[in-house]
Design a protein around this motif. Sequence first.
Motif, short mmCIF file in Angstrom:
data_model
loop_
_atom_site.label_atom_id
_atom_site.label_comp_id
_atom_site.label_asym_id
_atom_site.label_seq_id
_atom_site.Cartn_x
_atom_site.Cartn_y
_atom_site.Cartn_z
N THR A 36 0.82 -1.21 0.00
CA THR A 36 0.00 0.00 0.00
C THR A 36 0.86 1.26 0.00
N SER A 37 2.18 1.12 -0.01
CA SER A 37 3.09 2.25 0.09
C SER A 37 3.77 2.54 -1.24
N ASP A 38 3.54 3.71 -1.80
CA ASP A 38 4.23 4.10 -3.03
C ASP A 38 5.74 4.15 -2.81
N LEU A 81 10.18 -11.25 -13.70
CA LEU A 81 8.90 -11.78 -13.25
C LEU A 81 8.48 -11.09 -11.96
N LEU A 82 7.29 -10.51 -11.97
CA LEU A 82 6.70 -9.93 -10.77
C LEU A 82 5.49 -10.77 -10.38
N CYS A 107 2.11 -3.26 -10.77
CA CYS A 107 2.11 -3.23 -12.24
C CYS A 107 2.60 -1.88 -12.76
N ARG A 108 2.13 -0.81 -12.15
CA ARG A 108 2.53 0.54 -12.59
C ARG A 108 4.01 0.79 -12.36
N PRO A 143 7.23 0.73 -16.90
CA PRO A 143 8.22 1.48 -17.70
C PRO A 143 9.52 0.69 -17.91
N MET A 144 9.97 -0.03 -16.90
CA MET A 144 11.18 -0.84 -17.03
C MET A 144 10.99 -1.94 -18.07
N TRP A 145 9.84 -2.62 -18.00
CA TRP A 145 9.59 -3.70 -18.94
C TRP A 145 9.48 -3.19 -20.37
#
Length: 278
Positions: free
Chosen positions: A60-62, A81-82, A117-118, A122-124
């Motif tokens: 829950t922490s940006d 892989l995430l 996901c967000r 950008p990295m992917w």
Amino acid sequence: MSAPGGTGRRVLVTGAASGLGAALVAALAARGDRVLAGDLAETAPEGLPAGVAYLRLDVTSDEDWEGALTHVEHTWGGLDLLVNNAGVAAGGRIDMLTMDDWRWITEINLFGVVRGCRTFTPMWKRQGSGHIVNIASMAGLVHPPTMSSYNAVKAAIVALSETLHHELAPYGVTTSVACPSFFRTGLASSLRSGDPDVEVAAHQLIEGSTVTADVIAARVLKGVDRRRHLILTEPAGRTALLAKRLLRPLYDRTMRRVAEGVRRRVDPDRTRPREHRA
């Protein structure tokens, strides 16, 4: 990225300290993947496999997600892989759940996945590769009574995953969503409900299952190896989904019987209303 099922993938697993998360970490490490385990504790949990790194990660922490991104960039130069596994359980009839209950489960189970996901998209896109695995539930596909908040957030994860499956494919990024049914896991310890009758039943379903987290982890990774979008881990779940799609009247009758069973248990003196037909 290495070939599916091969060793050496760079992997981040959230909710990794117990239950399915811990089982996934162990299975991935056994394959030779480089694994970063994320969870709420400040220090690594006992029993973490040798070679697995640990990072405090509150989904829950940006700021924690930015820390995870920085960690994999500096340590590995990327991520293959995430596994968005972190989640909590909730149950209760709609009039028994508070809005705080809804906010709590949405912030963790849905927005925690969205943040992951967000953070790495950008990295992917720069890599031209990557694989997202979102752990949802059969509750995201089949919606039994007394589980409205849990059903809703898991259905949202299924929808998010399908969207990203199409949206990120042109960048070489694969998206999978796993939908296990009830299995023995630490999830029951996080169960939050203002509805005691439903809470007891939910505990019985989870703790009474004969399927272990290790079995589910192996089935999830088998689906990942095959790059499946929708990963169904149990025959009962597949049967329920087929019934919903192909035998809708039977499915509806089954769900109504479940709801009626709850009504009789918690409101035995209330007269059953007549059903209205369109």
